[in-house]
Design an enzyme around this catalytic site. Structure first.
Site, PDB file in Angstrom:
ATOM      1  N   CYS A 247       1.332  21.199  -9.462  1.00  0.00           N
ATOM      2  CA  CYS A 247       0.645  19.993  -9.927  1.00  0.00           C
ATOM      3  C   CYS A 247       0.868  18.806  -8.981  1.00  0.00           C
ATOM      4  O   CYS A 247       0.377  18.807  -7.877  1.00  0.00           O
ATOM      5  CB  CYS A 247       1.052  19.690 -11.370  1.00  0.00           C
ATOM      6  SG  CYS A 247      -0.077  18.585 -12.236  1.00  0.00           S
ATOM      7  N   HIS A 332      -0.354  24.997 -14.269  1.00  0.00           N
ATOM      8  CA  HIS A 332       1.029  25.144 -14.721  1.00  0.00           C
ATOM      9  C   HIS A 332       1.347  26.595 -15.063  1.00  0.00           C
ATOM     10  O   HIS A 332       1.112  27.042 -16.187  1.00  0.00           O
ATOM     11  CB  HIS A 332       1.276  24.262 -15.952  1.00  0.00           C
ATOM     12  CG  HIS A 332       1.333  22.806 -15.640  1.00  0.00           C
ATOM     13  ND1 HIS A 332       2.504  22.152 -15.337  1.00  0.00           N
ATOM     14  CD2 HIS A 332       0.355  21.878 -15.543  1.00  0.00           C
ATOM     15  CE1 HIS A 332       2.248  20.867 -15.087  1.00  0.00           C
ATOM     16  NE2 HIS A 332       0.947  20.693 -15.204  1.00  0.00           N
ATOM     17  N   GLU A 334       4.121  27.887 -15.669  1.00  0.00           N
ATOM     18  CA  GLU A 334       5.227  27.971 -16.631  1.00  0.00           C
ATOM     19  C   GLU A 334       4.780  27.714 -18.062  1.00  0.00           C
ATOM     20  O   GLU A 334       5.571  27.865 -19.000  1.00  0.00           O
ATOM     21  CB  GLU A 334       6.311  26.956 -16.250  1.00  0.00           C
ATOM     22  CG  GLU A 334       6.102  25.542 -16.744  1.00  0.00           C
ATOM     23  CD  GLU A 334       4.963  24.789 -16.076  1.00  0.00           C
ATOM     24  OE1 GLU A 334       4.544  23.746 -16.603  1.00  0.00           O
ATOM     25  OE2 GLU A 334       4.486  25.244 -15.011  1.00  0.00           O
TER      26      GLU A 334
END
Length: 358
Positions: A247, A332, A334
């Protein structure tokens, strides 16, 4: 209590207040997720923003502290169509209204979020203000919105001192531009010791810790406001230390290698954004939260190549660097939106560091 949301273009939306009845100025953005509001509220990338939820009912499962992405919420305001008065979940620690009150965050419900979202899609992200009470001075609101400039940024959300997590055999330096805790969890459960460094840490200090790799985190705001950080990342790239960026980190690393960034009209915010991996033509559903992207036309093909693109607007979603020691993604991996579709990127980082995974 009555509440009013006004946008900088003069549009107004009436509703009822919940959370902390506090007047607030913010940047108004929308998120298309149906769930995950605990993670959203505590994501440092939302610092300074009032978030509109497009899904109509929010709060029905309450807040679970274990799901938080940081030790406090960061959103400036929360805007919903309907807030649930009952939190029904065995993991619930507190209801949404109580959580916002405890953290002094204002909310407004009863808003026509479909119309509001259409407005933001047509006109783009805008400044706005929420006021509470029976007697609201709209002209005063207009004046304050016109004078407002976004607050927050990386320096606000970054850790102030280095912090250590995990006790593994692989050492990862995590540069904190507003990191989510699930990035830390994704590394520690693969056998890493993670040291979280403040955003302004000189590269020499990070190198002195002798990390096996460096992780660049997400964060809020315009990456071009972080040019000191960009200069340090140029040193990191030149060092050849394995690097994985997510990001904001992805944008900053691109800037350090001569690419440019620009602001999207209304950003990508949600857990249902499809991206395509160019080498395999596979499409992944990803979680995203960003208002800026790397400009594909400015990426030097001698330095990096596109690895992922957005299926919605073809914007850059990932870069592989030609030195073979760094890669980055805009989304993202995660965040478990797939739920684990892109977790392999952390495994790739472990392989790059020569480390094991657990």
């Amino acid at each position: 209590m009555k509440a009013l949301l006004m946008l900088e273009n003069g549009m107004t939306f009436e509703g009822q207040g919940f959370g902390e009845p506090r007047d607030v100025l913010c940047e108004v953005v929308f998120n298309s997720a149906m769930c995950g509001y605990t993670e959203l509220l505590t994501d440092p990338s939302y610092a300074g923003q009032g978030v509109v939820m497009t899904y109509p009912m929010i709060g029905n499962y309450g807040i679970c502290y274990e799901d938080a992405e940081s030790d406090r919420p960061w959103v400036e305001a929360f805007i919903v169509h309907s807030v649930s008065g009952i939190a029904s979940n065995f993991r619930c620690d507190i209801d949404l209204d109580g959580y916002l009150k405890n953290n002094h965050i204002p909310g407004i419900s009863g808003v026509d979020t479909r119309a509001l979202t259409r407005c933001l899609r047509d006109s783009g992200t805008m400044r706005g203000m929420i006021c509470f009470g029976d007697s609201i001075n709209r002209e005063e609101m207009k004046r304050k919105i016109a004078e407002y400039s976004a607050v927050g940024g990386v320096s606000l959300v970054s850790t102030k001192q280095p912090r250590d997590f995990g006790n593994g055999s692989v050492k990862v330096a995590l540069i904190d531009y507003g990191t989510k805790q699930n990035i830390v969890r994704s590394l520690t459960r693969r056998g890493c010791t993670v040291r979280c460094f403040p955003n302004h840490t000189p590269f020499e200090e990070i190198k002195a810790w002798n990390p096996d790799g460096v992780m660049l985190s997400n964060g809020p705001g315009d990456p071009k406001n972080c040019m000191n950080e960009v200069r340090e990342l140029k040193k990191l790239y030149d060092s050849g230390i394995p690097t994985f960026a997510i990001c904001m980190g992805h944008q900053l690393l691109a800037l350090s290698q001569g690419a440019d960034t620009f602001k999207l009209k209304y950003g990508h915010r949600g857990i249902n954004h499809p991206v395509k991996e160019l080498k395999t033509n596979r499409v992944y559903i990803t979680s995203q939260n960003h208002g800026y992207v790397v400009d594909a036309k400015t990426v030097d093909p001698a330095i990096a190549e596109l690895s992922f693109v957005s299926m919605n607007d073809q914007s850059v979603e990932g870069l592989d660097y030609k030195n073979g020691r760094a890669f980055s993604v805009q989304f993202h991996p995660e965040a478990a939106s797939g739920p684990l579709d892109t977790g392999f990127l952390f495994d790739r980082f472990m392989d790059l560091m020569g480390g094991s995974r657990i």
